[in-house]
Motif scaffolding. Structure first.
Motif, PDB file in Angstrom:
ATOM      1  N   ARG A 117       1.759   9.414  -5.741  1.00  0.00           N
ATOM      2  CA  ARG A 117       2.254  10.759  -5.425  1.00  0.00           C
ATOM      3  C   ARG A 117       3.294  11.239  -6.439  1.00  0.00           C
ATOM      4  O   ARG A 117       3.418  12.444  -6.675  1.00  0.00           O
ATOM      5  CB  ARG A 117       2.852  10.780  -4.023  1.00  0.00           C
ATOM      6  CG  ARG A 117       1.805  10.688  -2.941  1.00  0.00           C
ATOM      7  CD  ARG A 117       2.430  10.704  -1.554  1.00  0.00           C
ATOM      8  NE  ARG A 117       1.434  10.395  -0.567  1.00  0.00           N
ATOM      9  CZ  ARG A 117       1.508   9.380   0.299  1.00  0.00           C
ATOM     10  NH1 ARG A 117       2.565   8.596   0.326  1.00  0.00           N
ATOM     11  NH2 ARG A 117       0.534   9.152   1.157  1.00  0.00           N
ATOM     12  N   LEU A 177      -1.678   2.252   7.248  1.00  0.00           N
ATOM     13  CA  LEU A 177      -1.517   3.618   6.742  1.00  0.00           C
ATOM     14  C   LEU A 177      -0.941   4.588   7.769  1.00  0.00           C
ATOM     15  O   LEU A 177      -0.685   5.745   7.453  1.00  0.00           O
ATOM     16  CB  LEU A 177      -2.859   4.140   6.229  1.00  0.00           C
ATOM     17  CG  LEU A 177      -3.461   3.350   5.066  1.00  0.00           C
ATOM     18  CD1 LEU A 177      -4.817   3.914   4.685  1.00  0.00           C
ATOM     19  CD2 LEU A 177      -2.519   3.334   3.879  1.00  0.00           C
ATOM     20  N   GLU A 215      -5.457   8.197  -0.482  1.00  0.00           N
ATOM     21  CA  GLU A 215      -5.685   7.698   0.874  1.00  0.00           C
ATOM     22  C   GLU A 215      -7.076   7.070   1.004  1.00  0.00           C
ATOM     23  O   GLU A 215      -7.236   6.015   1.605  1.00  0.00           O
ATOM     24  CB  GLU A 215      -5.501   8.817   1.896  1.00  0.00           C
ATOM     25  CG  GLU A 215      -4.079   9.318   2.015  1.00  0.00           C
ATOM     26  CD  GLU A 215      -3.643  10.273   0.896  1.00  0.00           C
ATOM     27  OE1 GLU A 215      -4.505  10.725   0.100  1.00  0.00           O
ATOM     28  OE2 GLU A 215      -2.435  10.550   0.811  1.00  0.00           O
ATOM     29  N   LYS A 216      -8.103   7.736   0.430  1.00  0.00           N
ATOM     30  CA  LYS A 216      -9.459   7.162   0.470  1.00  0.00           C
ATOM     31  C   LYS A 216      -9.516   5.873  -0.348  1.00  0.00           C
ATOM     32  O   LYS A 216     -10.133   4.899   0.060  1.00  0.00           O
ATOM     33  CB  LYS A 216     -10.491   8.160  -0.072  1.00  0.00           C
ATOM     34  CG  LYS A 216     -10.867   9.252   0.899  1.00  0.00           C
ATOM     35  CD  LYS A 216     -12.074  10.029   0.357  1.00  0.00           C
ATOM     36  CE  LYS A 216     -11.664  11.427   0.034  1.00  0.00           C
ATOM     37  NZ  LYS A 216     -12.749  12.245  -0.511  1.00  0.00           N
ATOM     38  N   ARG A 239     -12.549   8.091   6.110  1.00  0.00           N
ATOM     39  CA  ARG A 239     -12.139   7.990   4.709  1.00  0.00           C
ATOM     40  C   ARG A 239     -13.003   6.980   3.961  1.00  0.00           C
ATOM     41  O   ARG A 239     -13.392   7.213   2.816  1.00  0.00           O
ATOM     42  CB  ARG A 239     -10.667   7.590   4.614  1.00  0.00           C
ATOM     43  CG  ARG A 239      -9.716   8.705   4.975  1.00  0.00           C
ATOM     44  CD  ARG A 239      -8.281   8.258   4.891  1.00  0.00           C
ATOM     45  NE  ARG A 239      -7.378   9.334   5.275  1.00  0.00           N
ATOM     46  CZ  ARG A 239      -6.075   9.162   5.462  1.00  0.00           C
ATOM     47  NH1 ARG A 239      -5.525   7.984   5.285  1.00  0.00           N
ATOM     48  NH2 ARG A 239      -5.323  10.189   5.823  1.00  0.00           N
ATOM     49  N   LEU A 241       1.015   4.183  -2.825  1.00  0.00           N
ATOM     50  CA  LEU A 241       0.826   5.604  -2.523  1.00  0.00           C
ATOM     51  C   LEU A 241       2.015   6.423  -3.017  1.00  0.00           C
ATOM     52  O   LEU A 241       1.839   7.532  -3.539  1.00  0.00           O
ATOM     53  CB  LEU A 241       0.605   5.807  -1.025  1.00  0.00           C
ATOM     54  CG  LEU A 241      -0.725   5.280  -0.484  1.00  0.00           C
ATOM     55  CD1 LEU A 241      -0.742   5.357   1.042  1.00  0.00           C
ATOM     56  CD2 LEU A 241      -1.903   6.017  -1.077  1.00  0.00           C
ATOM     57  N   THR A 253      -9.929   7.884  11.601  1.00  0.00           N
ATOM     58  CA  THR A 253      -9.594   8.461  10.300  1.00  0.00           C
ATOM     59  C   THR A 253      -9.945   7.485   9.183  1.00  0.00           C
ATOM     60  O   THR A 253     -10.507   7.874   8.154  1.00  0.00           O
ATOM     61  CB  THR A 253      -8.104   8.840  10.235  1.00  0.00           C
ATOM     62  OG1 THR A 253      -7.834   9.812  11.252  1.00  0.00           O
ATOM     63  CG2 THR A 253      -7.712   9.384   8.881  1.00  0.00           C
ATOM     64  N   THR A 303       0.826  -1.203   0.000  1.00  0.00           N
ATOM     65  CA  THR A 303       0.000   0.000   0.000  1.00  0.00           C
ATOM     66  C   THR A 303       0.861   1.254   0.000  1.00  0.00           C
ATOM     67  O   THR A 303       0.608   2.194  -0.761  1.00  0.00           O
ATOM     68  CB  THR A 303      -0.941   0.003   1.219  1.00  0.00           C
ATOM     69  OG1 THR A 303      -1.776  -1.161   1.160  1.00  0.00           O
ATOM     70  CG2 THR A 303      -1.811   1.241   1.242  1.00  0.00           C
ATOM     71  N   ASN A 304       1.881   1.279   0.828  1.00  0.00           N
ATOM     72  CA  ASN A 304       2.770   2.447   0.877  1.00  0.00           C
ATOM     73  C   ASN A 304       3.507   2.641  -0.442  1.00  0.00           C
ATOM     74  O   ASN A 304       3.695   3.776  -0.890  1.00  0.00           O
ATOM     75  CB  ASN A 304       3.743   2.332   2.044  1.00  0.00           C
ATOM     76  CG  ASN A 304       3.062   2.553   3.371  1.00  0.00           C
ATOM     77  OD1 ASN A 304       2.023   3.186   3.454  1.00  0.00           O
ATOM     78  ND2 ASN A 304       3.639   2.010   4.420  1.00  0.00           N
ATOM     79  N   THR A 319      -9.157  10.387  -3.487  1.00  0.00           N
ATOM     80  CA  THR A 319      -7.771  10.651  -3.095  1.00  0.00           C
ATOM     81  C   THR A 319      -7.086   9.302  -2.909  1.00  0.00           C
ATOM     82  O   THR A 319      -7.744   8.290  -2.616  1.00  0.00           O
ATOM     83  CB  THR A 319      -7.692  11.444  -1.775  1.00  0.00           C
ATOM     84  OG1 THR A 319      -8.219  10.635  -0.721  1.00  0.00           O
ATOM     85  CG2 THR A 319      -8.422  12.770  -1.863  1.00  0.00           C
ATOM     86  N   CYS A 338      -7.900   3.045   1.641  1.00  0.00           N
ATOM     87  CA  CYS A 338      -8.780   2.599   2.725  1.00  0.00           C
ATOM     88  C   CYS A 338      -9.933   1.771   2.179  1.00  0.00           C
ATOM     89  O   CYS A 338     -10.241   0.690   2.696  1.00  0.00           O
ATOM     90  CB  CYS A 338      -9.329   3.793   3.514  1.00  0.00           C
ATOM     91  SG  CYS A 338      -8.113   4.612   4.557  1.00  0.00           S
TER      92      CYS A 338
END
Length: 184
Positions: free
Chosen positions: A91, A158, A136-137, A168, A87, A164, A83-84, A134, A140
């Motif tokens: 980005r 995350l 992040e959403k 999300r 992301l 949070t 996941t990271n 986004t 999730c």
């Protein structure tokens, strides 16, 4: 590898892999490469990037297996790594134009053309809607709805609170529901 006809559990395979048993690690890769690849593909909407992220996540896991504190935490650790990485790829990209991923295949050879067209339109709308979330959403929502991870697991993955994560996911569900309302 089987013992009296049953598959070894993840904890056993991780422990063996940590001791240098490459075959045990191969079994873990075989068990989780599909779900990790699907997560990456849905997050990135690009098969090549998803393959790269999947390979990088498993390679990093193999190299860092000795640092894992609890063998039972391997799967969460693997999801967090993938996941990271996704992301980070998102980005580093320029803003995405409205495009559809390669996974918009027809429902199958036996489907009726009308059903195939409707399914294709639904998948295109969902893909577009996912692309507008986004990162992040999207992470999730995918981890919860597609991969069945708990709110606490997602929060750990995350590095945010469970509250949070819930927010999300709620916002992602609302945004996706609005876009998909014509197909209800």
């Amino acid at each position: 590898m089987t013992v009296t006809g049953t598959q070894l559990d993840d904890v056993t395979l991780v422990a063996r892999a940590r001791d240098g048993d490459a075959h045990s690690y191969e079994q873990l890769v075989t068990r989780y490469e599909g779900p990790i690849y699907r997560l990456a593909l849905r997050m990135l909407a690009n098969a090549a990037d998803a393959e790269d992220v999947t390979q990088e996540a498993f390679l990093a896991a193999w190299r860092q297996l000795g640092q894992l504190q609890e063998d039972a935490a391997f799967v969460g650790w693997l999801y967090r790594s993938a996941t990271n990485r996704c992301l980070n790829v998102i980005r580093s990209r320029k803003p995405l134009a409205d495009s559809t991923p390669e996974e918009h295949a027809a429902s199958g050879p036996d489907g009726k053309p009308e059903q195939q067209a409707e399914t294709s339109a639904q998948l295109a709308a969902l893909s577009t809607a996912m692309g507008r979330l986004t990162p992040e959403k999207r992470a999730c929502w995918l981890l919860r709805e597609v991969h069945g991870r708990s709110y606490d697991e997602i929060a750990t993955t995350l590095g945010v609170s469970a509250t949070t994560v819930r927010g999300r996911i709620a916002r992602a569900r609302a945004e996706l529901a609005e876009v998909m309302s014509p197909w209800r």
